[in-house]
Design an enzyme around this catalytic site. Structure first.
Site, PDB file in Angstrom:
ATOM      1  N   ASP A  90       0.803  -1.298   0.086  1.00  0.00           N
ATOM      2  CA  ASP A  90      -0.107   0.068  -0.028  1.00  0.00           C
ATOM      3  C   ASP A  90       0.840   1.243   0.174  1.00  0.00           C
ATOM      4  OD1 ASP A  90      -2.009   1.943   0.361  1.00  0.00           O
ATOM      5  OD2 ASP A  90      -2.426   1.332   2.216  1.00  0.00           O
ATOM      6  N   ASP A 344      -2.061   5.235  -5.521  1.00  0.00           N
ATOM      7  CA  ASP A 344      -2.340   4.395  -4.282  1.00  0.00           C
ATOM      8  C   ASP A 344      -2.615   2.883  -4.728  1.00  0.00           C
ATOM      9  OD1 ASP A 344      -3.279   3.497  -1.793  1.00  0.00           O
ATOM     10  OD2 ASP A 344      -4.993   4.881  -1.918  1.00  0.00           O
TER      11      ASP A 344
END
Length: 485
Positions: A90, A344
């Protein structure tokens, strides 16, 4: 994860039972199966040499990444001896965490709620008592202050019950108080901070075969319960807590090449995550190595994340002309830290704001020569779905006439990132009546403060992405990432 991250101090009494559970760890539950963890193979072999180095300037890290149904997984080897966990990679958060403690890991709204008498198998958890190198992080550590986002560095020690002379002198021995770490969409984890060895695979200057390298004192979240977060996360942001930050690779950079989603849940096919000099193109030219580079924007409000600018969208194989111009808010980040596009990997689908999102959908609908499947749009929540002729599966992307989507990146000299078609459209039904329904996997974003749009992991499949922190830029290069397996 969604980028709006807020950290709150939780009173010790709220989750004191979590601390107690760590003091009474028992042996791991056998036969656990959650998110395919039973397929994880240990990265260790007796013939491998474990390196213990305090200087990693010569080192490149090369780790396999696997595709899952809604993201990409990295194996973490924590503790002594190592306990292996698969966690989401992430770039939209900093904290690295794993399910932890002897008590059953609790995750609400994780899609695995069972009704009736049957219960889901317990999630494998990290057992601190089974690691000889595990310690609890102290309330005065920089990681503790960071995870509590305190304006006053003494706050965590005050919450831990230290006397003023102890925490002002930096001598308070109390552990870091429990924390809550929240993500966008209502996701939340509760836990405590621990330190332990993390072992990854390193290669000297990218020449020698990768061997295990132990990084002692790695700070991570020991999480006992969560909402909407079923496994763990490796945070790759630019904050103090992130994995590349702790390992010293934010002075260089990293890269990933995400496999196509057709490899989801297949642990035998991986592509590399690379950290260090090996991840960076050798030339500083704008098109070095075939990459399209765009400047890495800075946000005063969210400085730990990777922002780029977007000027517009084009359609078609040549895509020389933008058909939809992006609002000015997406080409840069303003003085309040708002705007820009967040890169992201923890968000699955690219999100765009209205009216830009609606204009992109209208342009695609006009260019696609197929009937809309409005019932599937209603069922899936995606804005555009089409009935695409297909006699039998697999219905290859190159065989349909759906328009290829190109992203025109800011500061890239007019450069265009041509997304692979399979990274934009996905078949959501089986072949029926010589047709399959394919949906455009972009979503509408409600914009407040923070980023104006999000580039998600689905659109990064079969695109090599390099985060060049030396030159302050992000590079993109479409390629078949399975060839790098």
């Amino acid at each position: 994860m969604h980028p709006f991250i807020h950290i709150y101090i939780i009173l010790l009494c709220i989750i004191s039972s979590f601390f107690n559970s760590q003091a009474t760890d028992t042996k791991p539950t056998q036969g656990s199966l959650v998110l395919g963890l039973s397929h994880v193979r240990s990265l260790y072999a007796p013939s491998m040499t474990l390196l213990n180095s305090t200087s990693y300037d010569f080192l490149d890290i090369i780790e396999p990444v696997t595709a899952y149904t809604d993201g990409y997984l990295l194996s973490l080897n924590l503790g002594t001896p190592p306990q292996v966990f698969q966690v989401y990679l992430d770039t939209g958060s900093d904290l690295t965490w794993v399910p932890c403690g002897a008590s059953s890991y609790q995750c609400m709204e994780c899609g695995n709620e069972h009704h009736g008498s049957s219960k889901p198998p317990p999630t494998p958890t990290f057992l601190p008592s089974q690691s000889s190198s595990n310690t609890m992080d102290l309330c005065g550590s920089r990681f503790c202050v960071d995870v509590h986002s305190s304006d006053n560095r003494f706050d965590p020690c005050a919450a831990a019950g230290c006397a003023i002379p102890a925490f002002t002198s930096g001598l308070c021995p109390r552990p870091c108080p429990p924390f809550s770490y929240t993500y966008g969409g209502g996701a939340l984890v509760l836990g405590s901070l621990a330190r332990d060895s993390v072992t990854l695979h390193g290669s000297a200057h990218g020449i020698d075969p990768p061997s295990p390298v132990e990084f002692p004192g790695f700070g991570f979240g020991c999480v006992g319960s969560s909402v909407r977060e079923p496994i763990g996360i490796a945070g790759f942001g630019k904050g103090t807590l992130s994995l590349p930050s702790q390992l010293g690779f934010l002075g260089k950079g990293f890269s990933h090449c995400f496999l196509g989603f057709r490899f989801a849940r297949n642990p035998n096919v991986t592509s590399p995550l690379v950290m260090g000099d090996l991840a960076l193109p050798s030339s500083s030219a704008t098109d070095a190595g075939g990459f399209l580079f765009t400047p890495m924007l800075k946000s005063v409000t969210y400085p730990n994340f990777y922002y780029i600018g977007l000027e517009g969208v084009s359609l078609g194989a040549d895509g020389a002309t933008m058909v939809v111009v992006a609002p000015p808010s997406l080409s840069g980040v303003d003085s309040h830290g708002d705007g820009g596009v967040l890169v992201d990997t923890g968000t699955t689908y690219t999100q765009l704001p209205d009216p830009f999102y609606a204009a992109v959908l209208a342009a695609v609908a006009s260019a696609a020569p197929y009937e809309r499947s409005r019932d599937m749009e209603a069922r899936t929540g995606f804005g555009l779905c089409f009935r695409v002729p297909c006699a039998r599966a697999p219905c290859a992307a190159e065989d349909d006439a759906l328009p290829q989507i190109g992203l025109h990146l800011a500061g890239g000299g007019g450069g265009r990132l041509a997304l692979p078609k399979m990274s934009s459209y996905y078949p959501v039904t089986a072949v029926r009546d010589d047709a399959v329904v394919k949906c455009l996997l972009f979503q509408r974003m409600d914009v407040g403060s923070g980023p104006g749009a999000v580039l998600g992991s689905f659109q990064m499949q079969n695109v090599e992405v390099v985060y060049d922190l030396v030159a302050g830029r992000v590079g993109f290069r479409p390629r078949d990432c399975a060839l790098r397996a």
